[in-house]
Design an enzyme around this catalytic site. Structure first.
Site, short mmCIF file in Angstrom:
data_model
loop_
_atom_site.label_atom_id
_atom_site.label_comp_id
_atom_site.label_asym_id
_atom_site.label_seq_id
_atom_site.Cartn_x
_atom_site.Cartn_y
_atom_site.Cartn_z
N LYS B 27 0.63 -1.12 0.13
CA LYS B 27 -0.10 0.03 0.19
C LYS B 27 0.70 1.21 -0.29
O LYS B 27 0.84 2.34 -0.81
CB LYS B 27 -0.99 -0.23 1.15
CG LYS B 27 -2.13 0.95 1.20
CD LYS B 27 -3.01 1.12 2.39
CE LYS B 27 -3.33 -0.61 3.03
NZ LYS B 27 -4.53 -0.99 2.23
N ARG B 96 -3.35 2.59 8.58
CA ARG B 96 -3.39 1.19 8.06
C ARG B 96 -2.18 0.69 8.17
O ARG B 96 -1.10 0.96 7.86
CB ARG B 96 -3.95 1.49 6.70
CG ARG B 96 -5.13 1.91 6.39
CD ARG B 96 -5.69 2.02 5.07
NE ARG B 96 -7.13 2.19 4.77
CZ ARG B 96 -7.51 3.37 4.54
NH1 ARG B 96 -6.75 4.32 4.53
NH2 ARG B 96 -8.95 3.50 4.43
N GLY B 105 -7.56 -8.15 5.44
CA GLY B 105 -8.19 -8.07 6.54
C GLY B 105 -7.67 -8.63 7.65
O GLY B 105 -8.31 -8.91 8.74
N MET B 107 -4.82 -7.66 9.24
CA MET B 107 -4.39 -6.76 10.17
C MET B 107 -5.31 -5.49 10.46
O MET B 107 -6.37 -5.63 9.82
CB MET B 107 -3.02 -6.40 10.05
CG MET B 107 -2.07 -7.41 9.94
SD MET B 107 -0.39 -7.10 9.68
CE MET B 107 -0.54 -6.74 8.07
N ARG B 340 -6.75 1.02 -8.76
CA ARG B 340 -6.64 -0.45 -9.08
C ARG B 340 -7.21 -0.98 -10.36
O ARG B 340 -7.92 -0.40 -10.97
CB ARG B 340 -7.03 -1.18 -7.87
CG ARG B 340 -8.65 -1.01 -7.83
CD ARG B 340 -9.27 -1.65 -6.51
NE ARG B 340 -10.46 -1.38 -6.30
CZ ARG B 340 -11.39 -1.92 -5.26
NH1 ARG B 340 -11.00 -2.59 -4.41
NH2 ARG B 340 -12.59 -1.33 -5.27
N HIS B 457 -18.84 -41.32 -21.42
CA HIS B 457 -19.45 -41.31 -22.50
C HIS B 457 -20.05 -39.82 -22.87
O HIS B 457 -19.82 -39.28 -23.71
CB HIS B 457 -20.14 -42.33 -22.75
CG HIS B 457 -20.89 -42.49 -24.12
ND1 HIS B 457 -22.08 -41.85 -24.30
CD2 HIS B 457 -20.63 -42.87 -25.36
CE1 HIS B 457 -22.67 -42.08 -25.68
NE2 HIS B 457 -21.54 -42.60 -26.30
N SER B 765 1.31 -40.32 -28.97
CA SER B 765 0.32 -39.58 -28.34
C SER B 765 -0.26 -39.88 -26.96
O SER B 765 -0.59 -41.24 -26.70
CB SER B 765 -0.70 -39.39 -29.20
OG SER B 765 -1.68 -38.65 -28.89
N CYS B 832 -3.57 -36.46 -26.55
CA CYS B 832 -4.99 -36.42 -27.20
C CYS B 832 -6.09 -36.75 -26.09
O CYS B 832 -7.03 -37.03 -26.37
CB CYS B 832 -4.84 -37.29 -28.24
SG CYS B 832 -4.84 -39.02 -27.93
N TYR B 852 2.60 -31.25 -29.31
CA TYR B 852 1.43 -30.60 -29.55
C TYR B 852 0.47 -31.13 -28.53
O TYR B 852 0.62 -31.92 -27.75
CB TYR B 852 1.02 -30.66 -31.00
CG TYR B 852 0.59 -32.16 -31.15
CD1 TYR B 852 -0.75 -32.76 -30.71
CD2 TYR B 852 1.47 -33.13 -31.63
CE1 TYR B 852 -0.91 -34.17 -31.19
CE2 TYR B 852 1.30 -34.44 -31.87
CZ TYR B 852 0.35 -34.96 -31.53
OH TYR B 852 -0.23 -36.22 -31.47
#
Lengths: 880, 880
Positions: B27, B96, B105, B107, B340, B457, B765, B832, B852
């Site tokens: 921050k 902060r 959240g 601290m 942001r 299937h 493959s 594949c 591939y």
């Protein structure tokens, strides 16, 4: 060129020895060895194998060879008193190849070399057997023409066939001496036609022709192919043995016989053999004359007999093994033709091995190594009398060894009725077996199933019970309605007698004679020795006190696998088990589980008592669900009545529990993870039982094993449950009790991530049945359709459910051990798959550093022996 | 001690920068960055995180700190014109925490520090809002007491509740300014009681109390736990940001709002936001007042508006991304409170990324990396309008993405009838689907099954068709007789409308609004860029010309898997397929096979034409038999009639073909090895088709793939058959044709022995579906029973049928590649399995060096993008 080309043997000394196989070949080295021992062998000489390649390249011999061979012939003439080419007392030779390693039948042999139209007269005179002499002569011409002159054998056979037709002779035996003489004439004519030259009459010409041909035979196609297959180097070459022929048919003062130094059937330490007077070795084999017992030889030829006995002792002591000896007495002179290790029965082999240790002939290590696991297996089961000839009706997978005879039954109910009530021996024949068949299997003598593989339900149960079993016998077609099965055109009906040989996988129609097993004191002693050599521990897979007792008696050093679900195969228990499986919520499961708890506890108490002082690995529940689910509407209805639920409800639950691939389904620790109450109950039963017997002073070493783990987290989860219950229970009972929690490594991923799994494991036990299924993608229940074909085609060396697939599964096992011990160097690792009882697999387990193997009770002795073999072979390999 | 303890920010410059996260925390670094950019942020200072641990240990500060903080306060007073503790124009601070990495959240934060009984008057005067000021005051006391004084929050809440009761107030909004004033009084009293001390009125005392408390909060239990989980080092410590508060409710010349630099819904390059005049940020969120469009601000406060627009441009250019900016105008002065990266829709994200490349704000690489595969997936399927709220009825496995709405039908016949004849949209609901359902699946808009896993299937077919599908939805109970399904007490009848969301796995009762997919020109451009970065090739799994066309249009560079058996799912073809499967001898099989040949050839011709110039991998037959066998008596009878065989005969054949574990059964090349005529027919169909289209000038690159290989010998056997037929056919047609023969690596043993397998393979493959089944011991059809539970319990990170299990299956893949390329360094290797379309898995495939990936047509764009991500991430990692 080598220092020496020709090595003499015979006359009680030799120029070579048994160590010179590289030069003399195996046969030549042995002949030299026997000579040096002073054994009277027909003298001769060996032409060095170092000459072979040189000859094959140059197609000529060093000059010196001729002189050396001549010297060798002269030496043999002196030793035998015969003369090469002499018409009165002719010296005849056999010419045999002989390479470093035996290549049976691959190369050529010529007998009776030296026969011609002149020397044949000497042979006739000496043997007084005109027919024999001409038969020898024509055989020599035929052999020589084939091998040396390259004239096809068939041409000679045609001439014999023609004469036989003419003489109306059915076989060669119907031809007379003159017929053979006629044949010799025709043969010589044939040679003249084919080669345009007369058949060589000069014995020396014959000899040199034969030597060249035998050398050439090193490169004949079948010898080359043999070398390729057995990876024998082409450059070894062959030696040639030229040995004088002796004849046992030279009068009543001649004889021939075969003798064992001990009884090859029983192992009894007493000479055992047969002989024929005035006869040739072939006559003993031909079976025309009845051979006589050796003791009679003592009466006829006491001197030769006594000399023979002395030699037999000498040979056995020298070779330190049962010898099978061929001898010939030629006119009172004893010749030893051959000695070799005698074939014997398994029982004889064990007795001889043990006796020889007692006689200080061999060491215990040698005795142990000499007995094969297969031999031990044979004598531990009823077996078909090996002297009996039979035809098998069908062949399946040899799932559990031994043999049994009984009436065919097709249902477990029939089996129980006939066996229990009528006291009949029955063979249970099924498509496949399931939990419902356990009572029938207990009643039957043996099992035969049409489906399934080496680790199918029937196979596993059969091995556990020590009963013969054949599975995956797809040749049989069962018709349950007609209560018959058929193999081709043969129909077998309920009540017909069949025999099953689970060692060979053979089904035989009718009754065959069985030999009952015997655990002789020799076996017990041999196994004791084996125990002292092995490094691997041997445990057993046993699920009940009875099995455990048998296994302990057989030498098991603990239980490697107690399958808790197997405890529920009994019909009265299956119901409770089913209730648990079909329960739809935790409450329902807890109710069913509560029923199971006392049963389990009682079983464990029984087992712990039997295994006092030894470790007991108990596996938590691992049912592939389908083994327990009721299958047909009848069973579902029965269960519904028992549980007091509507049939339709139960049916729909059963349908929803159906799994497409139960082996890969909701089983093993997946049940325990999703239904922790099951694991809790089991842990409670185990530790309550353990604490109770501990209080009674029995030493319990429980090891809880979590199955089907594929991820370390599963084990952590189950371990926490078991640990908690264990601590609670031990505290409640106020006893001291050490325990271990470990896992089965049976899913490939568990082996692949064994370093992580080991964090939560005190021990690993390989479940190689399942690992074989998953690593090879084979369902143990479905492999019968292709695995036999694969083995036949050579795509698989062995049934992977019998012998560990070393290339695949073995790689995972090694990886798992390495990774597991990386995390915990002293991790206890064993195997509890069916492979734990397979000798080849045990060798592999030894090699990769497992701590123990675990197998069915009846295989414990085999595992002990195999483990010793593995250790001894490793030891001797290291020495080399 | 560090060189500097306090870093100022604000006033268009800062002592730190975005690079100093280690010292300033995230921050603080961002506040410094914005200051340096000249963005007007409320000024303040950051206390170095390097002080945190020292303080936590010693519980005191270095002396210098006090001076530095004092200097910081003075600087802020100068910049804001306010004074800390001033009763007219009081400076208030927020305190902060802020560590290197965001710990949301975990601290503590304190707002409005500096308020006391005196400064409150200044706040009231400035804002003119008495109620607001006292609400701020009481909140500050409550927060401070909780965090610094450790008085439990509940005690304060109780006081508020009491007052609310007394005042009959329903919510805090019903309390007036005086009520809050009363509360402040009570709060201070409570503090006195609890601490025996008055609430600190001195702003400096408040500040130092807050600083200590925020440092201490680094070690509160939830922060420690958070660090443990996310592996954040304990010694990082936190920095503290002390920032002046600004107020948008200080009159009509004040305002507050939220603005996006571009439209976050569409991506349009136009400022988009809302504001409220004379209001606080919370008021925008609370929704009491309706916010106004940004353009109205221009009218009210043109100077501030113009300044804001300028800043928005600046921020977007600096951060090179859509910014979501909070601003406040306090009495005409514009303050930026936060900027942001803005949340946006998938479509907007793609448009923005592409636009920013055009505007030269970012490079193509960045644009490609900025779009996630999940976003791309979203816009390629119909999806439920994300603005709609709905309740899901049941949840299953998200098997195929997209959404559909339709009438429930329970059979394929109904689906066809309603869809084809009545033109209705239908959702097919089944227990599970089989080959018999294909026509129903073609007719339906989406599928829902009670059983099955990610590669069942239904799932595979759905992905192939690009239709939404939910499988393994075990919550639904189907009653086929009544044509209903129930989930708990809800009953859904045939004809009822449901919606299925296959992306999320959710079933929704009734109709929901869908958004149709669009392949915009932005997407097309982005994917073109992606293609230029990726190293992995992208192929598709397509079984028919239609699929192939879609895939090629989506950018597939070839077919990685053409499943020949899928070609027979069409009803008219299933019959021929079944005939082949049930044939009991070679003659019968050859007859059936002959019927299949022309059908296969036609299919291949179609595919080859579509894939002109690209490689096509065709897998030989691999049906787990059960997918094709008729299951019930009705289907068997129908088939028996077709084949003209007696029902009983066919039934007994079907029974004998039943397999216990079909996935591990007689399938894949095991069929081809035992029935070579099947492989022969397939090779013939492939090469006849290839030769025919070659003649027509189309370029064909066929690669024949042998499935389920577990042993090199199997491949050698099948390769020989294919090779022979290929050569014969090519010769017959007289064409030139190059082809390859390879294998699927899908059985663990194939990977373990890949060095041997590679000898006979031109390519590998990976069939990762099957390999997942075997490596994990999971049946894809049965996992619904435990895999969801496993994922929930954290035992599995992802569904292993969706994302490659890297620890297990991944290890085998790596091993297989290593071994395979040891034998053949240039071996082509791809994947594949269904994982070929999964982004995480594609990253892994890239990492281990595959050539591939191949996936269903509709996932090709996702694979292209994922492959580019993998390559780019690797590139940038290497740069670092």
């Amino acid at each position: 060129m080598p220092r020496r080309l020709v090595y003499n043997f015979g006359g009680k000394k030799a120029q070579g020895s048994a160590k010179m196989k590289n030069v003399l070949g195996g046969k030549g080295a042995n002949l030299a060895e026997m000579s040096n021992l002073g054994v009277p062998i027909p003298p001769g000489f060996t032409i060095s194998s170092e000459l072979c390649l040189d000859y094959l390249k140059r197609k000529k011999y060093p000059k010196i060879l001729k002189q050396d061979v001549e010297k060798g012939i002269v030496r043999v003439e002196k030793l035998t008193g015969k003369k090469f080419g002499d018409k009165k007392n002719p010296l005849l030779f056999s010419i045999r190849s002989g390479s470093r390693t035996s290549m049976p039948g691959m190369m050529d042999t010529i007998l009776n070399l030296g026969l011609n139209d002149s020397t044949i007269n000497g042979l006739i005179e000496k043997t007084g057997d005109h027919r024999f002499a001409y038969d020898c002569y024509r055989r020599f011409i035929q052999m020589y023409s084939d091998i040396v002159l390259q004239i096809p054998r068939e041409k000679f056979e045609t001439l014999i066939d023609k004469l036989k037709k003419k003489k109306n002779a059915k076989s060669d035996l119907d031809l007379s001496g003159n017929d053979w003489k006629e044949i010799v004439k025709q043969f010589k004519k044939l040679v003249m036609t084919e080669t345009k030259k007369a058949f060589p009459g000069d014995p020396r010409e014959q000899l040199w022709g034969a030597i060249g041909a035998v050398f050439n035979s090193w490169n004949n196609p079948r010898a080359k192919e043999y070398r390729r297959i057995y990876k024998i180097p082409d450059d070894w070459g062959t030696a040639i043995n030229v040995q004088s022929m002796v004849f046992g048919n030279m009068g009543t003062n001649s004889a021939t016989g075969v003798v064992f130094t001990r009884n090859p059937a029983t192992g009894e330490n007493k000479v055992y053999g047969e002989f024929l007077q005035n006869a040739q070795g072939e006559d003993v084999v031909a079976g025309i004359r009845t051979p006589r017992k050796m003791i009679e030889l003592k009466k006829i030829q006491p001197a030769a007999y006594n000399k023979l006995i002395g030699l037999l002792n000498k040979l056995e002591k020298h070779y330190r093994d049962l010898q099978d000896v061929e001898f010939t007495i030629e006119q009172e002179k004893l010749w030893i033709l051959q000695t070799r290790a005698g074939k014997r029965t398994a029982l004889a082999n064990i007795k001889i091995a043990v006796d020889m240790v007692t006689q200080k002939l061999i060491k215990k290590e040698a005795a142990v190594l000499r007995v094969t696991p297969a031999e031990l297996d044979q004598i531990l089961h009823p077996m078909i009398d090996p002297t009996i000839k039979y035809k098998s009706l069908a062949k399946g997978l040899p799932a559990s060894p031994g043999a049994a005879v009984g009436e065919v039954v097709f249902s477990s109910e029939e089996a129980v009725r006939l066996a229990k009530k009528d006291g009949k021996a029955v063979i249970l024949v099924r498509l496949e077996t399931s939990a419902d068949d356990i009572h029938g299997m207990e009643a039957a003598k043996g099992f035969l199933t049409a489906r399934g593989g080496m680790t199918s339900h029937a196979a596993v149960v059969a091995r556990g019970m020590g009963k013969p079993c054949i599975v995956g016998c797809s040749e049989i077609n069962i018709n349950l309605t007609a209560k018959t099965f058929t193999v081709g055109n043969t129909m077998v009906r309920k009540g017909d007698i069949i025999s099953v040989d689970g060692t060979e996988g053979k089904v035989i129609l009718g009754k065959v004679k069985l030999i009952e097993p015997e655990m002789t004191k020799d076996v017990i002693l041999l196994l004791k020795w084996a125990d002292s050599f092995r490094r691997l521990g041997v445990r057993t897979n046993a699920d009940r006190p009875g099995d455990s007792k048998i296994a302990r008696d057989y030498g098991a050093e603990g239980i490697g696998l107690c399958r808790t679900e197997h405890m529920f195969f009994k019909p009265e228990r299956v119901a409770a088990m089913r209730e648990m499986i079909i329960a739809r919520d935790e409450a329902g499961r807890r109710k069913a589980v509560a029923k199971l708890l006392p049963m389990q506890r009682e079983d464990f108490i029984g087992i712990f008592k039997v295994m006092d002082g030894l470790p007991v690995i108990i596996r938590t529940l691992d049912p592939p669900l389908h083994e327990f689910l009721p299958k047909d509407d009848k069973s579902i209805r029965k269960l519904a009545d028992n549980l007091n639920v509507p049939f339709d409800d139960l049916k729909s639950i059963v349908v929803s529990l159906h799994e497409s691939n139960p082996m890969l389904g909701h089983r093993g620790c997946r049940l325990g993870v999703t239904y922790p109450e099951i694991t809790e109950m089991q842990a409670q039963a185990i530790f309550e039982a353990a604490c109770e017997v501990t209080k009674k002073g029995i030493k319990v070493i429980p090891e809880v094993m979590i199955p089907v783990v594929m991820e370390a987290g599963e084990l952590a989860n189950q371990r926490a449950i078991v640990d908690k219950i264990a601590k609670q229970t031990i505290k409640k009972y106020g006893v001291k009790l050490k325990y271990m929690i470990g896992t089965m490594i049976e899913i490939p991923r568990a082996a692949l991530t064994a370093d992580k799994v080991a964090k939560f494991a005190d021990f690993f036990s390989y479940g190689t049945n399942d690992m074989t299924q998953t690593t090879l993608g084979f369902s143990r229940d479905d492999v019968a359709k292709f695995v036999p074909k694969y083995i036949e085609m050579g795509l698989l060396k062995d049934d992977p459910f019998k012998t560990i697939d070393i290339d695949g599964v073995g790689k995972l096992l090694e990886m798992g051990i390495k990774l597991g011990r990386k995390t915990k160097p002293k991790l206890e690792i064993g195997i509890c798959g069916e492979h734990g009882g397979d000798p080849k697999s045990i060798h592999f387990c030894h090699k990769i550093g497992m701590d123990y193997v675990s197998c069915s009770p009846y295989r414990v002795p085999i595992a002990r022996l195999s483990a010793a073999h593995a250790a001894l072979e490793e030891k001797f390999k290291k020495k080399k």
